[in-house]
Every structure is written in structure tokens, then in C-alpha cells.
Design a protein around this motif. Structure first.
Motif, PDB file in Angstrom:
ATOM      1  N   ALA A 119       8.226   5.363   3.524  1.00 49.46           N
ATOM      2  CA  ALA A 119       7.472   6.839   3.807  1.00 49.46           C
ATOM      3  C   ALA A 119       6.652   6.795   2.490  1.00 49.46           C
ATOM      4  O   ALA A 119       5.913   7.535   2.759  1.00 49.46           O
ATOM      5  N   VAL A 120       6.865   6.144   1.560  1.00 52.25           N
ATOM      6  CA  VAL A 120       5.911   6.280   0.390  1.00 52.25           C
ATOM      7  C   VAL A 120       5.133   4.731   0.204  1.00 52.25           C
ATOM      8  O   VAL A 120       4.034   4.467   0.827  1.00 52.25           O
ATOM      9  N   ASN A 121       5.623   4.127  -0.529  1.00 56.69           N
ATOM     10  CA  ASN A 121       5.142   2.664  -0.918  1.00 56.69           C
ATOM     11  C   ASN A 121       5.887   1.530  -0.106  1.00 56.69           C
ATOM     12  O   ASN A 121       7.073   1.747   0.275  1.00 56.69           O
ATOM     13  N   TYR A 122       5.107   0.638   0.458  1.00 54.09           N
ATOM     14  CA  TYR A 122       5.880  -0.418   1.181  1.00 54.09           C
ATOM     15  C   TYR A 122       4.905  -1.700   1.143  1.00 54.09           C
ATOM     16  O   TYR A 122       3.702  -1.778   0.867  1.00 54.09           O
ATOM     17  N   LEU A 123       5.589  -2.731   1.745  1.00 53.67           N
ATOM     18  CA  LEU A 123       4.894  -4.063   1.649  1.00 53.67           C
ATOM     19  C   LEU A 123       5.137  -4.787   3.049  1.00 53.67           C
ATOM     20  O   LEU A 123       5.965  -4.299   3.838  1.00 53.67           O
ATOM     21  N   VAL A 124       4.317  -5.218   3.276  1.00 55.25           N
ATOM     22  CA  VAL A 124       4.110  -5.939   4.684  1.00 55.25           C
ATOM     23  C   VAL A 124       3.584  -7.415   4.753  1.00 55.25           C
ATOM     24  O   VAL A 124       2.949  -7.846   3.689  1.00 55.25           O
ATOM     25  N   ALA A 125       4.354  -8.513   5.518  1.00 55.01           N
ATOM     26  CA  ALA A 125       4.039  -9.791   5.549  1.00 55.01           C
ATOM     27  C   ALA A 125       3.535 -10.063   6.805  1.00 55.01           C
ATOM     28  O   ALA A 125       4.064  -9.529   7.845  1.00 55.01           O
ATOM     29  N   ASP A 141      -6.777   8.470  -3.484  1.00 56.70           N
ATOM     30  CA  ASP A 141      -7.145   9.782  -2.542  1.00 56.70           C
ATOM     31  C   ASP A 141      -6.092   9.553  -1.268  1.00 56.70           C
ATOM     32  O   ASP A 141      -6.090   8.407  -0.657  1.00 56.70           O
ATOM     33  N   TRP A 142      -5.434  10.503  -1.126  1.00 53.87           N
ATOM     34  CA  TRP A 142      -4.428  10.591  -0.016  1.00 53.87           C
ATOM     35  C   TRP A 142      -5.033  10.318   1.276  1.00 53.87           C
ATOM     36  O   TRP A 142      -4.199   9.704   1.898  1.00 53.87           O
ATOM     37  N   ARG A 143      -6.305  10.609   1.453  1.00 52.28           N
ATOM     38  CA  ARG A 143      -6.923  10.555   2.896  1.00 52.28           C
ATOM     39  C   ARG A 143      -7.194   9.033   3.224  1.00 52.28           C
ATOM     40  O   ARG A 143      -7.137   8.449   4.309  1.00 52.28           O
ATOM     41  N   THR A 181       0.936  -1.074  -0.078  1.00 51.50           N
ATOM     42  CA  THR A 181      -0.051  -0.085  -0.002  1.00 51.50           C
ATOM     43  C   THR A 181       0.919   1.225  -0.039  1.00 51.50           C
ATOM     44  O   THR A 181       1.848   1.061  -0.294  1.00 51.50           O
ATOM     45  N   VAL A 182       0.328   2.406   0.119  1.00 52.33           N
ATOM     46  CA  VAL A 182       1.058   3.651   0.280  1.00 52.33           C
ATOM     47  C   VAL A 182       0.818   4.420   1.443  1.00 52.33           C
ATOM     48  O   VAL A 182      -0.305   4.375   2.136  1.00 52.33           O
ATOM     49  N   ASN A 183       1.973   4.644   2.108  1.00 52.15           N
ATOM     50  CA  ASN A 183       2.086   5.220   3.433  1.00 52.15           C
ATOM     51  C   ASN A 183       1.135   6.722   3.481  1.00 52.15           C
ATOM     52  O   ASN A 183       1.361   7.255   2.318  1.00 52.15           O
ATOM     53  N   ARG A 184       0.732   7.279   4.277  1.00 51.83           N
ATOM     54  CA  ARG A 184      -0.083   8.500   4.493  1.00 51.83           C
ATOM     55  C   ARG A 184       1.104   9.761   4.999  1.00 51.83           C
ATOM     56  O   ARG A 184       1.037   9.905   6.115  1.00 51.83           O
ATOM     57  N   THR A 185       1.812  10.410   4.179  1.00 54.08           N
ATOM     58  CA  THR A 185       2.829  11.090   4.755  1.00 54.08           C
ATOM     59  C   THR A 185       2.744  12.471   3.627  1.00 54.08           C
ATOM     60  O   THR A 185       2.117  12.338   2.518  1.00 54.08           O
ATOM     61  N   ALA A 186       3.441  13.476   4.135  1.00 52.11           N
ATOM     62  CA  ALA A 186       3.626  14.640   3.335  1.00 52.11           C
ATOM     63  C   ALA A 186       4.444  14.199   1.884  1.00 52.11           C
ATOM     64  O   ALA A 186       4.256  14.586   0.821  1.00 52.11           O
TER      65      ALA A 186
END
Length: 241
Positions: free
Chosen positions: A226-232, A183-185, A155-160
């Protein structure tokens, strides 16, 4: 379709279905990201000692099938579900042309959970930021994983920085995505995702950032979430335990 599905979001992505497999089309960032995200997930699966042959894998929000096909080629028994009939149609056509047997269905994860379906691995890649009910969505993913099974999300983190890069940059400046894709929100911080997974009975085991070079469009693994990331995550013996 009620529940976790946002009809507006499903319609938005359904409109791109006929160009889903065009590497220069509206799904261009997913094409370029796909090798990184599927490779990272594959390494986590293999580290668990899971064999690909016969591995039951569910791709939730599969779209046109970019990730689903990558895992089918590795030998997994893949089921792909999406709320968009247009996207599923594109996925089925491409899989047939590619000689891949993938079980594609127009469905939400709660539909399969209600049937009692269970999988060794559950994926939800670039999906959670588009769902109508985040908690219900995570609960459905957990219910679909066998005890001890693995769940992966990107997903995408919600940061500036994500607002500048993933929203303004990708949609308005570089035109990597159609305007209105995100939608950034709706973006999700790692802390929020970790808490939501824990409440659903899933424990995070690994995470990594995904960073794009804006000049080349190439993606690499990074410590930067801070932007795109993966989680297991892993399902415990009892959901909600």
C-alpha cells in the motif's frame, strides 16, 4: 536534458548531493531502506543462477550511489547514471574514497539505449515517480536489458495511506524527507506499473512491500504494497512482444 528527465526533479535532488552520504541527512530514509531493497534484489539475482563477478548492472537514477556501491561490493560491474551532475559528482567522490570502480555518467536511460548498451540487470529505485514520461522511461529500461535480463523498480503506491505516510508523515510530521520531495500524484500503483512494464516488453515475476516502523525508522519486507514496494521483471526475447 529532454526525454524522460524532469529538470525540476533533477535539480531538487542535485541540491542534496553534498549530504547524500550523511546517514542523518536528507537521504536518511534511503540509507535505512537500502539494505532491504538491495538484499531483496540480490536474492532474486542469485535465484536466477547469475554470478556476481562480471555481472553487468545498470543503476538508473543512481543519485549519490547508495545502491550502486552495494552491488559493486558484491562483485558486479556497475554503471550508474543520473540526470544530476551534482549527484554524480558526489557518487564519484564517494566511490573513489571507498576504492570502488563504478562507471558513473550524467545521462538519461534513453541516451544509453540509443548507444545500444545492454545490461544483465537494470535498476530504477525510487525514480519512476520523478520522471517526465513514464511510458518512455519504462521503454528505455526494457531496451537496456538483455533478452532474458532482469529489471527492478522500487516506488511508492498511490493510495490514501501513502499520502498520509509517505507525503504528509515523512515530509511534514516526522521530517524524514525535505518538504517537496514527493508529489503524491506521481506515485504509481502496482497495477499501473505492471501494465506499463508489460507494454514495454517486461513481465513482472516478483513483488514485495517495504514497511517502515515510524518509531525506529527500520524497514522490513512485507506483503503490504500500500505504500512502498519493489517489483522484479524480466525482458522477453522481443521488446514489445
Amino acid at each position: 536534458m529532454a526525454g524522460t528527465v524532469s529538470a525540476a526533479e533533477a535539480a531538487k535532488f542535485g541540491a542534496f548531493a553534498d549530504r547524500w552520504w550523511d546517514p542523518g541527512g536528507p537521504m536518511r530514509p534511503l540509507h535505512r531502506m537500502n539494505a532491504l531493497r538491495t538484499g531483496w534484489i540480490a536474492r532474486r539475482i542469485e535465484a536466477e543462477g547469475m554470478a556476481w563477478r562480471g555481472l553487468a548492472l545498470l543503476d538508473v537514477g543512481c543519485g549519490g550511489g547508495l545502491a550502486a556501491e552495494a552491488f559493486a561490493r558484491r562483485g558486479a560491474a556497475v554503471t550508474g547514471i543520473d540526470a544530476s551532475a551534482e549527484a554524480i559528482g558526489a557518487a564519484r567522490r564517494h566511490a573513489e574514497r571507498s576504492g570502488l570502480a563504478i562507471d558513473y555518467r550524467v545521462a538519461a536511460p534513453e541516451d544509453l539505449a540509443a548507444e545500444g548498451a545492454l545490461f544483465d540487470v537494470v535498476l530504477a529505485l525510487e525514480v519512476i515517480e520523478h520522471v517526465a514520461d513514464r511510458a518512455a522511461f519504462l521503454a528505455a529500461l526494457a531496451a537496456l536489458a538483455r533478452p532474458g535480463g532482469l529489471v527492478f523498480l522500487s516506488t511508492v503506491n498511490r493510495t490514501a495511506r501513502s499520502f498520509l505516510l509517505a507525503k504528509l508523515g515523512a515530509e511534514y510530521l516526522l521530517r524524514l524527507l525535505p518538504v517537496g520531495t514527493h508529489d503524491w500524484r506521481g506515485f504509481v500503483t502496482p497495477a499501473e506499473l505492471t501494465r506499463g512494464l508489460r507494454r514495454a516488453g517486461l513481465a513482472v515475476t516478483h513483488s514485495t512491500g517495504m514497511t517502515m516502523n515510524p518509531l525506529t525508522g527500520q524497514w522490513r519486507e512485507s506483503r503490504d504494497l500500500a505504500v512502498n514496494y519493489l517489483v522484479a521483471a524480466r525482458r522477453g526475447d522481443g521488446i514489445g512482444a
